[in-house]
Design an enzyme around this catalytic site. Sequence first.
Site: not given
Ligand SMILES: *Cc1c(COP(=O)(O)O)cnc(C)c1O
Length: 381
Positions: A58, A110, A179, A204
Amino acid sequence: MISVDGTAPDSTWGDGTRVVTGGASPAEPGQPLIPSPVFAAPFHLGDQPVGTADGYARISHPSIRAYERALAGLDGGPVVAFPTGMAAISALLLDFLRPGEVLVLPSDGYYTTRTLAANHLAPRGVEVREVPTAGDYLSALAGAALVLLETPSNPGLDVCDIAEIAAAAHREGALVAVDNTTATPLGQLPLALGADFAVYSDTKAIAGHSDLLLGHVACATQDLADRLSLWRRLAGAMPGPFEVWLAHRSLGTLDLRLGRQAQNALALIPVLSETPGVTGLRYPGWPADPAYELASRQMRRHGGVLSFALPSAAAVARFVAASHLVAAATSFGGLHSTADRRAQWGPGDAVPEGFVRFSAGCEDPADLIADVTAALEHALT
Ligand SMILES: *Cc1c(COP(=O)(O)O)cnc(C)c1O
């Protein structure tokens, strides 16, 4: 000789070289060329002084260090990885905001991030201000403690000027996070543009195979990274070795995957822009896009995500049913082309019923064009 020791990425290297070599271990005779996942919760402590070796996973483990080293070489700052993108974003928001402080968020970003702020930060006394990505961020910064940008925004693909907003936010004493999920670190470098953090859903394009969840935060300083890493240890948000090893393995093809995805997105643009019934086409790498000029200035390259609208939810259903290559699925940036009708998820995104976030995959361009052309014809006639 090509160095694969992963310690100092050469600044002259191109994207392909950097993703292939990132995070490698020293070349020791008899050791595997590519590190294997290390499955362990506790490690043998022996009589070593505390903290001189791995003790408990951890806190840290060999697989996460290799993955974070690879990402740090791409982002240009120390990286702390988390089990999902939302775990990365929630770590940042919960660790860096106190009651009475102001968070500025994109109103078109998001949706889950906005829900987290509304459900868990506002009730704890954080003032949450929402601004559209292409709107007037500069007037919303007074007294801000943390400004989160999302550019290109998901799902609308609007773009804002990271360097300009970061400079203004810093004058207010705020920290700035971007982000950067849609762009990836090959597409855009928020830290180099003045941001303090780049946050990602690695689920992604970074992992890119639609088979795992992961996230990370890249930080402008080691102090910020140490603070997030302590948060991760206390909150227990450490990814396991198998996921980070798989993502590290996938990272090696990020340059190739993004290249093909962008080629497919660009090849689809003439089809989509010339089909009556398709409206609101957005792709920041397309010269006719309203964000093209700004995107070209601050982004290094584009991936495969575009958005458009068909006349109705039924038209999107017909499109997906008629296509042999496009899967109806959320998420984006994977090998397979996918279409996500965002309105099916509820009112979180202010988009029309027929709005589609389309993620161009790595199929052959000619096959994808033929398939999408035929499916559109079926959907719209
Ligand atoms: C998918 C996404 C997230 C969240 O990611 P997870 O891996 O599903 O928790 C945050 N910001 C953006 C722009 C995203 O496309």
